[in-house]
Design a protein around this motif. Structure first.
Motif, PDB file in Angstrom:
ATOM      1  N   LEU A  90      14.735   6.657  14.766  1.00 27.44           N
ATOM      2  CA  LEU A  90      13.450   6.501  13.880  1.00 27.44           C
ATOM      3  C   LEU A  90      12.809   7.969  13.654  1.00 27.44           C
ATOM      4  O   LEU A  90      12.351   8.369  12.723  1.00 27.44           O
ATOM      5  CB  LEU A  90      12.307   5.805  14.675  1.00 27.44           C
ATOM      6  CG  LEU A  90      12.568   4.206  14.464  1.00 27.44           C
ATOM      7  CD1 LEU A  90      11.471   3.656  15.152  1.00 27.44           C
ATOM      8  CD2 LEU A  90      12.694   3.737  12.965  1.00 27.44           C
ATOM      9  N   ALA A 136       9.260   0.472  13.212  1.00 29.80           N
ATOM     10  CA  ALA A 136       9.710   0.757  11.728  1.00 29.80           C
ATOM     11  C   ALA A 136       8.649   0.730  10.687  1.00 29.80           C
ATOM     12  O   ALA A 136       8.568   1.280   9.587  1.00 29.80           O
ATOM     13  CB  ALA A 136      10.679  -0.243  11.320  1.00 29.80           C
ATOM     14  N   ALA A 137       7.543  -0.222  10.973  1.00 31.50           N
ATOM     15  CA  ALA A 137       6.354  -0.362  10.149  1.00 31.50           C
ATOM     16  C   ALA A 137       5.370   0.504  10.343  1.00 31.50           C
ATOM     17  O   ALA A 137       4.728   0.760   9.490  1.00 31.50           O
ATOM     18  CB  ALA A 137       5.776  -1.712  10.427  1.00 31.50           C
ATOM     19  N   ALA A 138       5.535   1.440  11.383  1.00 34.14           N
ATOM     20  CA  ALA A 138       4.386   2.545  11.340  1.00 34.14           C
ATOM     21  C   ALA A 138       4.649   3.908  10.438  1.00 34.14           C
ATOM     22  O   ALA A 138       5.734   4.234  10.525  1.00 34.14           O
ATOM     23  CB  ALA A 138       4.290   2.838  12.907  1.00 34.14           C
ATOM     24  N   THR A 139       3.677   4.249   9.734  1.00 32.80           N
ATOM     25  CA  THR A 139       3.703   5.130   8.832  1.00 32.80           C
ATOM     26  C   THR A 139       2.609   5.853   8.915  1.00 32.80           C
ATOM     27  O   THR A 139       1.589   5.689   9.780  1.00 32.80           O
ATOM     28  CB  THR A 139       3.828   4.528   7.372  1.00 32.80           C
ATOM     29  OG1 THR A 139       2.557   3.672   7.157  1.00 32.80           O
ATOM     30  CG2 THR A 139       5.107   3.684   7.207  1.00 32.80           C
ATOM     31  N   GLY A 140       2.387   6.902   8.364  1.00 32.57           N
ATOM     32  CA  GLY A 140       1.339   7.940   8.289  1.00 32.57           C
ATOM     33  C   GLY A 140       1.285   8.642   9.740  1.00 32.57           C
ATOM     34  O   GLY A 140       1.969   8.801  10.610  1.00 32.57           O
ATOM     35  N   ARG A 164       2.038   7.035  13.228  1.00 29.38           N
ATOM     36  CA  ARG A 164       3.187   6.376  13.437  1.00 29.38           C
ATOM     37  C   ARG A 164       3.727   6.896  14.834  1.00 29.38           C
ATOM     38  O   ARG A 164       4.251   6.363  15.669  1.00 29.38           O
ATOM     39  CB  ARG A 164       4.205   7.029  12.344  1.00 29.38           C
ATOM     40  CG  ARG A 164       5.903   6.653  12.657  1.00 29.38           C
ATOM     41  CD  ARG A 164       6.759   7.101  11.637  1.00 29.38           C
ATOM     42  NE  ARG A 164       8.003   6.549  11.703  1.00 29.38           N
ATOM     43  CZ  ARG A 164       8.994   7.179  11.192  1.00 29.38           C
ATOM     44  NH1 ARG A 164       8.828   8.381  10.334  1.00 29.38           N
ATOM     45  NH2 ARG A 164      10.300   6.740  11.353  1.00 29.38           N
TER      46      ARG A 164
END
Length: 279
Positions: free
Chosen positions: A137, A102-106, A109
């Motif tokens: 997700l 959930a915290a992985a972005t960009g 991810r």
């Protein structure tokens, strides 16, 4: 001079002397020769016969016992494998894969999600939960290929660990008809056997990985059968996770029906197998 009378049986040789007398060699000579020949034959037959046991041509030579040092090294590698798996499972007490996803972005991810999924399979996390998380997700479009790729990476890691660390120590322990038959099928019919294991919904993913690693199945048939075999169950759980927010949607109902059918199929298959063993 009268003609000689015919005689029956062997004719005794005649010796004619100059004075006209004829000596007949009696049958004692023949009897003596026959007795001597019989005695010689009997003496020859009484010679003790030598019995030589020749091993069967198709006899399988016994496998040489492993060297004590090699056996110790194999046990040490097996202990290292157990320690690595225990550490992977215990690490889940320190971090939450769902929180990491959930915290992985960009741009990182998807790679982070792929690594977390593969590590989760090695740490004995249930794949249905991982698949549903991928669907939640990333949706169905990206969730299915990412989950399949994560399953493949996790299977590669488990196979490499099991083949390099545990196979030498556990192969001598394969005993019994069931284990020998499983090992033979995985070794001789690698792709087909692995594919059937992956298509079976009730087969634990990690147990299948290590069973293949400890057997004689080759790597590429193992990997190809794994990638093809996990697609149906992976797609069903990913689609269910992606459509969980709308439980009345056709996608969720269809995926839920497929999951229920697979669970029933697994339960019936296990019950039938148990019934065959008890009869």
């Amino acid at each position: 001079m009268p003609a000689p009378q015919p005689t029956s049986g062997p004719t005794a040789p005649l010796l004619v002397h100059a004075d006209g007398d004829t000596d007949v060699r009696t049958a004692d000579t023949n009897a003596t020769d026959t007795s001597a020949t019989t005695a010689n034959t009997a003496a020859t037959d009484t010679t003790p016969a030598t019995s030589t046991v020749t091993p069967a041509a198709d006899a399988t030579p016994a496998e040489p016992a492993p060297h004590p040092r090699a056996h110790r090294h194999a046990l040490l590698r097996l202990g290292l494998l157990a320690a690595v798996l225990a550490a992977a499972a215990a690490s889940l007490l320190l971090w939450d894969p769902t929180a990491v996803l959930a915290a992985a972005t960009g741009p990182w991810r998807m790679p982070i999600a792929l690594a977390a999924y593969a590590f989760g399979t090695v740490a004995f996390l249930p794949r249905p939960a991982l698949n549903a998380g991928m669907g939640l997700l990333f949706g169905s479009l990206w969730g299915v290929p990412l989950a399949v790729a994560g399953s493949a990476v996790g299977a590669i890691v488990a196979f490499t660990l099991g083949r390099s660390l545990g196979r030498d120590a556990l192969r001598p322990l394969v005993r019994g008809k069931v284990l020998i038959e499983i090992d033979r099928r995985l070794s001789e019919q690698g792709f087909r056997s692995v594919l059937l294991v992956r298509l079976f919904p009730g087969a634990p993913f990690q147990a299948g990985n290590f069973a293949c690693a400890f057997s004689g199945v080759r790597f590429w048939p193992y990997l190809a059968a794994t990638v093809l075999g996990v697609v149906p169950t992976t797609a069903a759980y990913v689609i269910a996770g992606a459509s969980a927010s709308s439980p009345g949607s056709p996608a969720f109902l269809i995926s839920a029906s497929v999951i229920a059918a697979m669970c029933v199929f697994s339960a019936v298959s296990l019950w039938r197998a148990r019934s065959r063993r008890t009869t």
